[in-house]
Design a protein around this motif. Structure first.
Motif, PDB file in Angstrom:
ATOM      1  N   ALA A  21     -72.687  26.104  18.241  1.00  0.00           N
ATOM      2  CA  ALA A  21     -71.625  25.243  17.698  1.00  0.00           C
ATOM      3  C   ALA A  21     -70.782  24.666  18.828  1.00  0.00           C
ATOM      4  O   ALA A  21     -69.560  24.556  18.726  1.00  0.00           O
ATOM      5  CB  ALA A  21     -70.748  26.015  16.715  1.00  0.00           C
ATOM      6  N   LEU A  22     -71.440  24.283  19.916  1.00  0.00           N
ATOM      7  CA  LEU A  22     -70.746  23.782  21.092  1.00  0.00           C
ATOM      8  C   LEU A  22     -70.669  22.258  21.038  1.00  0.00           C
ATOM      9  O   LEU A  22     -71.685  21.579  20.883  1.00  0.00           O
ATOM     10  CB  LEU A  22     -71.467  24.228  22.368  1.00  0.00           C
ATOM     11  N   ILE A  23     -69.448  21.743  21.166  1.00  0.00           N
ATOM     12  CA  ILE A  23     -69.155  20.323  21.060  1.00  0.00           C
ATOM     13  C   ILE A  23     -68.538  19.855  22.370  1.00  0.00           C
ATOM     14  O   ILE A  23     -67.872  20.625  23.068  1.00  0.00           O
ATOM     15  CB  ILE A  23     -68.163  20.047  19.913  1.00  0.00           C
ATOM     16  N   THR A  24     -68.749  18.588  22.703  1.00  0.00           N
ATOM     17  CA  THR A  24     -68.071  17.998  23.849  1.00  0.00           C
ATOM     18  C   THR A  24     -67.303  16.765  23.408  1.00  0.00           C
ATOM     19  O   THR A  24     -67.642  16.133  22.402  1.00  0.00           O
ATOM     20  CB  THR A  24     -69.060  17.626  24.974  1.00  0.00           C
ATOM     21  N   GLY A  25     -66.271  16.434  24.157  1.00  0.00           N
ATOM     22  CA  GLY A  25     -65.477  15.254  23.834  1.00  0.00           C
ATOM     23  C   GLY A  25     -64.447  15.001  24.918  1.00  0.00           C
ATOM     24  O   GLY A  25     -64.420  15.672  25.955  1.00  0.00           O
ATOM     25  N   LEU A  26     -63.583  14.029  24.674  1.00  0.00           N
ATOM     26  CA  LEU A  26     -62.536  13.656  25.609  1.00  0.00           C
ATOM     27  C   LEU A  26     -61.178  13.768  24.939  1.00  0.00           C
ATOM     28  O   LEU A  26     -61.054  13.536  23.733  1.00  0.00           O
ATOM     29  CB  LEU A  26     -62.734  12.217  26.089  1.00  0.00           C
ATOM     30  N   THR A  27     -60.180  14.114  25.711  1.00  0.00           N
ATOM     31  CA  THR A  27     -58.806  14.002  25.220  1.00  0.00           C
ATOM     32  C   THR A  27     -58.380  12.542  25.333  1.00  0.00           C
ATOM     33  O   THR A  27     -58.946  11.771  26.112  1.00  0.00           O
ATOM     34  CB  THR A  27     -57.845  14.878  26.032  1.00  0.00           C
TER      35      THR A  27
END
Length: 443
Positions: free
Chosen positions: A372-378
């Motif tokens: 359940a690992l997600i990546t993204g940006l602030t």
């Protein structure tokens, strides 16, 4: 459109399909919607739109073969042609070993009223007024802005040749705005969303965006690492949205979910989150009303507690997998993450020795479903917290983390919850060890 007119179209569609394939089963979903919007930027209304649509979706089932067709024409000749096409496609389709028979009559819960006529029929002048309110806030603050306001209303009818009849009506509106400083070093964002027109506050959203833009200007450089974070509702909702895949019973049973036990089996009943965390879906929730049935086949929704005081208490089963496993089908119906005891976001900040206040996430994508690992940006405002106070804006980050880890590491939640999209209502929360993996140069 009047639901009775949609029901008539659905019945005519079913009749047309039954004439083409008397031995088959037929289902029709008919919807009538209106969606209106205004886009504004740099003190000018840039565009506006008003779209009214009617759609009919037919499904024909011939044993284990099936096909779906869609049209925006609802006269008798068009329905006959569409039915003929559906039957032709179904006969050519391979057999589907997971095909389920169409549903007959269902019993649905009494749901909260999710349709507001005032929001379904916002006038052009009212939308323009919303834009003017937002632009006035940025002009007063000496900032630049870009924003979007959209309102929609839809009525849907679902019917089958074996007796299913279901109707739902819904509205939704959302005002979002980004504000930026003239030197492009600060950016802020605000949202106001609801299914009720009276609850959409363009001025409040605009002032939040302006405040964030001013305070985020000339960000201080800060190294990546694991931080205690205060996540505002938009960030919480964005990450929580990925949890539905992990809660899918089939993915769990087949070992494709983070909620599969090592070696097999599920983590049902285990503590996967802080005991402060309770996550529910309820079509009767007046603050987050959803249709009492699943749009796909009309399966009845009910109140479900997915996580109960930190313990995993339910999975989502589609009809095929439920039948295979001897379980009751449980369709997903939106998220309401229950609030905690913190009076405000400021109170969450006060409990942080050193950490970050995060406005929202953007460009979120899967990294590893089994973890359940997600990546993204602030985006639009990240602030350093020291000794319980926000002390400075800092650079943006790319992050790698998990909705399950966020809930497990949760330390506190605000009592208030906010609508952040059509299907989510969440509080702000504080969590430790959130992984800010690398720097992002974007403002």
């Amino acid at each position: 459109m009047d639901p009775s007119k949609l029901e008539d179209i659905a019945q005519r569609a079913i009749d047309a399909m039954k004439r083409e394939a008397p031995q088959g089963e037929a289902q029709a979903r008919v919807s009538s919607s209106r969606s209106s919007n205004v886009r504004f930027a740099l003190g000018i209304v840039q565009s506006c739109g008003d779209v009214r649509q009617e759609h009919v979706q037919m499904r024909v089932v011939l044993g284990k073969r099936h096909a779906d067709v869609t049209s925006n024409q609802t006269d008798d000749a068009s329905l006959r042609a569409l039915a003929r096409r559906a039957v032709e496609m179904a006969k050519l389709a391979p057999e589907d070993p997971e095909s389920m028979p169409l549903l007959g009559p269902q019993t649905y819960v009494s749901v909260a009223e999710g349709f507001d006529p005032a929001l379904a029929d916002v006038s052009d002048e009212s939308r323009a007024s919303t834009a003017r309110v937002a632009m006035a806030a940025t002009k007063q603050a000496g900032l630049k802005e870009a924003g979007f306001f959209e309102n929609s209303g839809e009525t849907s009818v679902l019917a089958s040749s074996v007796g299913l009849r279901a109707t739902t009506r819904a509205t939704y509106g959302e005002m979002t705005m980004t504000a930026r400083t003239q030197d492009a070093t600060g950016s802020g964002w605000g949202i106001s969303a609801s299914h009720r027109a009276s609850e959409i506050d363009a001025s409040a959203a605009a002032h939040v965006a302006c405040d964030k833009a001013i305070r985020s200007a000339h960000a201080r450089p800060l190294d990546p690492g694991k931080y205690t974070v205060v996540l505002e509702p938009a960030a919480v909702g964005e990450l929580l949205g990925f949890l539905s895949d992990s809660l899918d019973a089939r993915a769990i049973d087949e070992g494709r979910s983070a909620l599969t036990k090592p070696g097999g089996g599920s983590r049902l009943g285990e503590r996967i989150a802080n005991e402060l965390v309770t996550l529910r879906s309820d079509p009767a929730d007046p603050d987050l009303p959803v249709a009492p049935f699943d749009d796909g086949d009309g399966l009845a929704r009910k109140a479900v507690t997915w996580i109960d005081r930190g313990a995993l208490s339910a999975f989502s089963y589609d009809r095929y997998w439920a039948a295979k496993q001897g379980k009751e089908p449980t369709p997903w119906g939106g998220w309401h993450l229950q609030g905690g005891s913190a009076a405000s976001i400021d109170e969450l900040v006060a409990g942080v020795k050193r950490g970050l206040l995060v406005t929202r996430f953007w460009y979120t994508r899967w990294l590893d479903p089994q973890l359940a690992l997600i990546t993204g940006l602030t985006r639009d405002g990240v602030f350093l917290i020291e000794d319980g106070h926000v002390v400075a804006p800092v650079n943006n980050f790319r992050w790698n983390d998990s909705p399950i880890a966020m809930l497990a590491n949760c330390e506190a939640l605000t009592k208030q919850t906010w609508r952040v999209d059509r299907y989510s209502r969440v509080p702000a929360l504080r969590a430790h060890d959130f992984n800010m993996a690398s720097l992002s140069e974007a403002v």
